[in-house]
Design an enzyme around this catalytic site. Structure first.
Site, mmCIF file in Angstrom:
data_model
loop_
_atom_site.group_PDB
_atom_site.id
_atom_site.type_symbol
_atom_site.label_atom_id
_atom_site.label_comp_id
_atom_site.label_asym_id
_atom_site.label_seq_id
_atom_site.Cartn_x
_atom_site.Cartn_y
_atom_site.Cartn_z
ATOM 1 N N ARG A 30 0.818 -1.216 0.000
ATOM 2 C CA ARG A 30 0.000 0.000 0.000
ATOM 3 C C ARG A 30 0.853 1.269 0.000
ATOM 4 N NH1 ARG A 30 -1.688 0.505 6.237
ATOM 5 N NH2 ARG A 30 -0.164 -0.928 7.091
ATOM 6 N N SER A 57 -4.339 4.621 6.879
ATOM 7 C CA SER A 57 -4.185 3.183 6.638
ATOM 8 C C SER A 57 -4.033 2.852 5.159
ATOM 9 C CB SER A 57 -5.377 2.419 7.209
ATOM 10 O OG SER A 57 -5.380 2.489 8.615
ATOM 11 N N GLU A 78 -19.212 4.508 2.437
ATOM 12 C CA GLU A 78 -18.606 3.977 1.219
ATOM 13 C C GLU A 78 -19.509 4.110 -0.009
ATOM 14 O OE1 GLU A 78 -16.487 2.394 4.658
ATOM 15 O OE2 GLU A 78 -18.634 2.355 4.133
ATOM 16 N N PHE A 103 -14.797 -3.063 2.449
ATOM 17 C CA PHE A 103 -15.781 -1.981 2.445
ATOM 18 C C PHE A 103 -15.958 -1.378 1.051
ATOM 19 C CE2 PHE A 103 -13.854 -1.233 6.878
ATOM 20 C CZ PHE A 103 -14.595 -2.267 7.423
ATOM 21 N N HIS A 129 -5.796 -3.722 2.363
ATOM 22 C CA HIS A 129 -5.997 -4.766 3.365
ATOM 23 C C HIS A 129 -6.728 -5.975 2.767
ATOM 24 C CE1 HIS A 129 -4.718 -1.484 5.782
ATOM 25 N NE2 HIS A 129 -4.949 -2.059 6.947
ATOM 26 N N ASP A 137 -7.033 -9.008 12.254
ATOM 27 C CA ASP A 137 -8.357 -8.399 12.073
ATOM 28 C C ASP A 137 -9.424 -9.438 11.746
ATOM 29 O OD1 ASP A 137 -7.185 -6.026 12.587
ATOM 30 O OD2 ASP A 137 -7.435 -5.159 10.608
ATOM 31 N N ARG A 187 -1.909 -5.632 3.206
ATOM 32 C CA ARG A 187 -1.657 -4.746 4.349
ATOM 33 C C ARG A 187 -0.224 -4.833 4.862
ATOM 34 N NH1 ARG A 187 -4.397 -5.429 10.357
ATOM 35 N NH2 ARG A 187 -3.199 -3.806 11.401
#
Length: 333
Positions: A30, A57, A78, A103, A129, A137, A187
């Protein structure tokens, strides 16, 4: 051997090149997105970035700091993220929307379909992610269906970069190419297998590994994303057993580089797909569809086998769910 024409990181196998990555240079994929956004913003003043409350993030913060007047914080919304971007695109802007892949495109798939893809709006969707390597997570935040849901969408291009350098190049390329585009990022810090000089051309797969002698390759491994490193380690180990393979980096999942895949599939006679995604509908599914029509070939699929992930350390999850080096080697054999 590593393909010299690919200009790969010479330290890929430093400290022996272990299955977990060992002491190999590592960086979050990322990060390349954040770097690419700044370059794209400098190149084109129409580039704008929208975030759904995950600016840091997703690494969109680099663009926000450099171009604050071209950055929009939408908040935890979103669906609005997608529809606002569609409107901006139809007004001549080049919007990038950033969130976790579960999302966006997970929660707002219908808005992406109807307002972006259906209108062929020039929006770039960054899903961070992704994959089970998100780790602790857990399943709710581990996007493992996103390649399938995005590649099935008409007008949508799909990039799955394998490391930080490829992510930067894919982001810059997406800004210059017309049309809806999905960019998928992991991630955690993952091995850096390419360099700034490694060629990157949208829609063109890259040979990363080929036999070190005139031996005929017996299997083609086609991968995308961070598991390309595991594929390279597997290729190196297999060659020590006199099993010769080719590793192809299919960073563009849609449109596939059909010519390259067909060429090597016919030369090798067997194919293994490698991806951190459900084996149903992802890169492996796209390859199988191609081969079924034009060159039926024996094939094995490395990926999540129709199940959800769970909380855990990334490397442990990859091993548990059959995406480790030993699993890739077994699939080739």
């Amino acid at each position: 051997m590593l393909n010299p024409e690919a200009k790969l990181n010479p330290k890929i196998f430093s400290s022996g090149g272990s299955a977990s990555g060992g002491d190999v240079e590592r960086a979050p994929i990322r990060n390349g997105y954040g770097e690419g956004l700044v370059v794209a913003g400098e190149y084109d003043s129409n580039v704008v970035v929208l975030s759904a409350d995950l600016t840091e993030s997703t690494r969109a913060e680099s663009f926000a700091k450099k171009f604050p007047k071209r950055f929009i914080e939408v908040g935890v919304a979103e669906q609005n993220l997608a529809t606002l971007a569609a409107g901006l695109a139809l007004a001549g802007k080049v919007p990038f929307i950033s969130s976790y892949a579960t999302f966006s495109p997970g929660r707002n798939w219908e808005q992406i379909r109807t307002t972006i893809a259906y209108n062929d709006a020039n929006v770039k969707i960054a899903g961070a992610h992704a994959g089970i390597s998100v780790g602790p997570d857990g399943a709710t935040h581990q996007a493992v269906e996103d390649i399938a849901t995005m590649r099935v969408m008409a007008n949508m291009r799909v990039f799955v970069p394998g490391d930080v350098h490829e992510a930067r190049k894919a982001t810059i390329a997406a800004a210059k190419l017309w049309g809806p585009t999905y960019l998928r990022f992991a991630r955690e810090k993952t091995p850096v297998i390419t360099t700034r000089e490694t060629p990157f051309m949208p829609g063109k797969a890259l040979v990363l590994w080929q036999p070190s002698s005139r031996k005929k390759p017996e299997c083609l491994m086609v991968g995308a994303g961070p598991l390309l490193y595991q594929a390279l380690v597997a290729a190196r180990d297999l060659e020590k057993e006199n099993i010769y393979t080719v590793v192809l980096d299919s960073h563009t999942v849609k449109p596939l580089d059909e010519a390259a895949i067909l060429l090597w599939a016919k030369k090798c006679g067997a194919v293994v797909s490698v991806e951190e995604h459900q084996v149903i509908g992802g890169l492996g599914g796209a390859i199988a569809e191609l081969l079924a029509k034009k060159a039926p070939t024996p094939m094995e699929f490395i990926g999540l086998q129709d199940t959800f992930g769970e909380s855990g350390k990334p490397e442990e999850l990859l091993e548990k769910y059959g995406m480790g080096v030993k699993d890739i080697k077994a699939a080739v054999k």
